[in-house]
Design a protein around this motif. Structure first.
Motif, mmCIF file in Angstrom:
data_model
loop_
_atom_site.group_PDB
_atom_site.id
_atom_site.type_symbol
_atom_site.label_atom_id
_atom_site.label_comp_id
_atom_site.label_asym_id
_atom_site.label_seq_id
_atom_site.Cartn_x
_atom_site.Cartn_y
_atom_site.Cartn_z
ATOM 1 N N GLY A 65 73.155 5.228 63.118
ATOM 2 C CA GLY A 65 73.879 5.707 64.402
ATOM 3 C C GLY A 65 74.006 4.546 65.444
ATOM 4 N N LEU A 66 73.288 3.308 64.966
ATOM 5 C CA LEU A 66 73.194 2.108 65.913
ATOM 6 C C LEU A 66 74.423 1.540 66.103
ATOM 7 C CD1 LEU A 66 69.660 0.909 64.966
ATOM 8 C CD2 LEU A 66 70.243 2.340 66.604
ATOM 9 N N SER A 67 74.937 0.899 67.222
ATOM 10 C CA SER A 67 76.315 0.514 67.275
ATOM 11 C C SER A 67 76.197 -1.221 67.400
ATOM 12 C CB SER A 67 76.850 0.743 68.642
ATOM 13 O OG SER A 67 75.954 0.617 69.726
ATOM 14 N N GLY A 68 75.005 -1.735 67.600
ATOM 15 C CA GLY A 68 74.756 -3.175 67.753
ATOM 16 C C GLY A 68 73.562 -3.772 67.383
ATOM 17 N N ILE A 69 73.306 -5.068 67.229
ATOM 18 C CA ILE A 69 72.270 -5.953 66.803
ATOM 19 C C ILE A 69 71.944 -7.152 67.827
ATOM 20 C CG2 ILE A 69 73.615 -7.078 65.090
ATOM 21 C CD1 ILE A 69 71.146 -7.513 63.393
ATOM 22 N N VAL A 70 70.688 -7.137 68.043
ATOM 23 C CA VAL A 70 70.200 -8.087 68.977
ATOM 24 C C VAL A 70 69.490 -9.198 68.233
ATOM 25 C CG1 VAL A 70 69.002 -8.801 71.027
ATOM 26 C CG2 VAL A 70 70.112 -6.707 70.825
ATOM 27 N N ILE A 71 69.855 -10.591 68.222
ATOM 28 C CA ILE A 71 69.323 -11.613 67.385
ATOM 29 C C ILE A 71 68.705 -12.655 68.232
ATOM 30 C CG2 ILE A 71 69.623 -13.371 65.880
ATOM 31 C CD1 ILE A 71 72.470 -12.072 64.886
ATOM 32 N N VAL A 72 67.314 -12.730 68.015
ATOM 33 C CA VAL A 72 66.456 -13.498 68.920
ATOM 34 C C VAL A 72 65.931 -14.379 68.241
ATOM 35 C CG1 VAL A 72 64.359 -13.230 70.529
ATOM 36 C CG2 VAL A 72 66.002 -11.397 70.445
ATOM 37 N N PRO A 73 65.959 -15.680 68.565
ATOM 38 C CA PRO A 73 65.423 -17.033 67.926
ATOM 39 C C PRO A 73 63.760 -17.149 68.295
ATOM 40 C CG PRO A 73 66.632 -17.734 69.604
ATOM 41 C CD PRO A 73 66.796 -16.163 69.618
ATOM 42 N N ARG A 74 62.990 -17.604 67.545
ATOM 43 C CA ARG A 74 61.702 -17.909 67.883
ATOM 44 C C ARG A 74 61.683 -19.364 68.518
ATOM 45 N NH1 ARG A 74 58.032 -14.235 65.848
ATOM 46 N NH2 ARG A 74 58.788 -12.854 63.904
#
Length: 364
Positions: free
Chosen positions: A328-337
């Motif tokens: 049911g999720l609508s998005g993805i957040v991509i975080v670089p290290r």
């Protein structure tokens, strides 16, 4: 006895009995709002109830509950004010203290919980040999310990760490341990429990001490210095709305303060509530437990909301993207290290491409 939704009956019972003070104890499970048997008092209080639910994390909800009762003329009193002897003090509870390696794990656990406190996640974490094994999410401490037992069946040692969040509403939500906590810790293979002295309740103290001495579980209270939380201002600056973008902002900010922890791989945020953080846990397992921890039954209205936050170095494939959509999720957040170079950016682009193919909005 009144149903969750019978607010009018509850207030009437209190007033009829001449109640002025309320002591609220025990665990509160978030109800499915669609199954409540409501009365007129509920509907009259609906704007307040909606604001409480919209506040996101547990601490915001519980603060709203306190304000609600205070607005109706009641005084909310903490259990520790009524029975101060149930609060754990500093030092060992039982015969044995933590060993040096376990104390180091406890210190790390306290530091991690302080670092993420502004995001209103959980009160507990599990640390083993300097590795962050688990952080409590919406499933609660018992659920977290069951998860650790399943994931680390053959590992032994480590510490369950519990502390109050800086500024937490302790009158209604003070961290608690009891005999069942000791049993679960021992069954999980952990060596002990480290808690914040002066801010932790000891349920059934005599049975608790008996269980500690019988099993050899080490329980120690620590006096913690006031925490200057470096992310508090960052969290308070986040938009206070129910928009999906706010979920993305929270996920990004949370992972940004944990980016030095290679044992953390991702998180899930729904309705401004951090439901789960993955520590040494496959993304598939993280997504599998969302059905248990989604709050308030709101997924019936908001079928497609919330985000999965991941580091660009996290293992992410088409199966993970499909599972996020199915959850049911609508998005993805991509975080670089911070340590990532061009290869990390290229990997982030690949993760984003996979997410978009499966209908997930991508936030960088």
């Amino acid at each position: 006895i009144v149903n969750w939704g019978q607010i009018g009956a509850m207030l009437a019972a209190f007033k009829q009995g001449g109640v002025r003070d309320l002591v609220i104890v025990g665990r509160v499970r978030r109800p499915d709002l669609w199954r409540l048997r409501t009365d007129w008092g509920f509907w009259r209080s609906l704007p307040t109830v909606a604001r409480i639910v919209a506040s996101g994390g547990d601490d915001g909800v519980l603060r709203g509950v306190v304000r609600f009762f205070e607005a109706h003329g009641f005084r909310v009193v903490g259990p520790c004010d009524v029975a101060p002897d149930i609060v754990l003090g500093p030092g060992p509870l039982g015969r044995v203290a933590l060993e040096a390696a376990e104390e180091a794990d406890a210190t790390l656990g306290f530091q991690i919980l302080a670092r993420i406190a502004a995001f209103d996640v959980g009160q507990a974490a599990v640390v083993r040999s300097g590795r962050l094994i688990a952080i409590e999410g919406a499933e609660g401490t018992d659920g977290m310990l069951r998860r650790v037992a399943e994931q680390c069946q053959h590992e032994r040692g480590g510490v369950l760490v519990k502390r109050a969040k800086p500024g937490q509403e302790l009158r209604i939500d003070m961290p608690t341990i009891g005999p069942q906590t000791v049993r679960r810790v021992v069954d999980t293979g952990l060596s002990g429990i480290a808690v914040e002295a002066g801010a932790t309740l000891a349920a059934e103290r005599s049975a608790l001490i008996d269980g500690i001495n019988r099993t050899g579980c080490r329980v120690v209270g620590y006096r913690l210095a006031p925490t200057d939380n470096p992310v508090a201002s960052q969290a308070s600056a986040l938009p206070q709305t129910w928009l999906e973008a706010t979920d993305a902002d929270i996920a990004h900010a949370l992972l940004a303060v944990l980016q030095d922890r290679t044992d953390v791989s991702g998180c899930v945020v729904v309705g401004r509530h951090v439901l789960a953080i993955a520590c040494e846990e496959p993304m598939g397992d993280l997504l599998d437990r969302l059905g248990v921890v989604k709050p308030w039954g709101l997924q019936r209205v908001f079928k497609r909301r919330g985000v999965l936050g991941v580091f660009s170095s996290t293992a992410f494939d088409a199966g993970t993207a499909a599972a996020a959509r199915a959850a049911g999720l609508s998005g993805i957040v991509i975080v670089p290290r911070q340590s990532q170079d061009g290869e990390g950016l290229e990997r982030a682009a690949n993760v984003g491409a996979i997410a978009q193919v499966h209908g997930l909005r991508v936030h960088h």
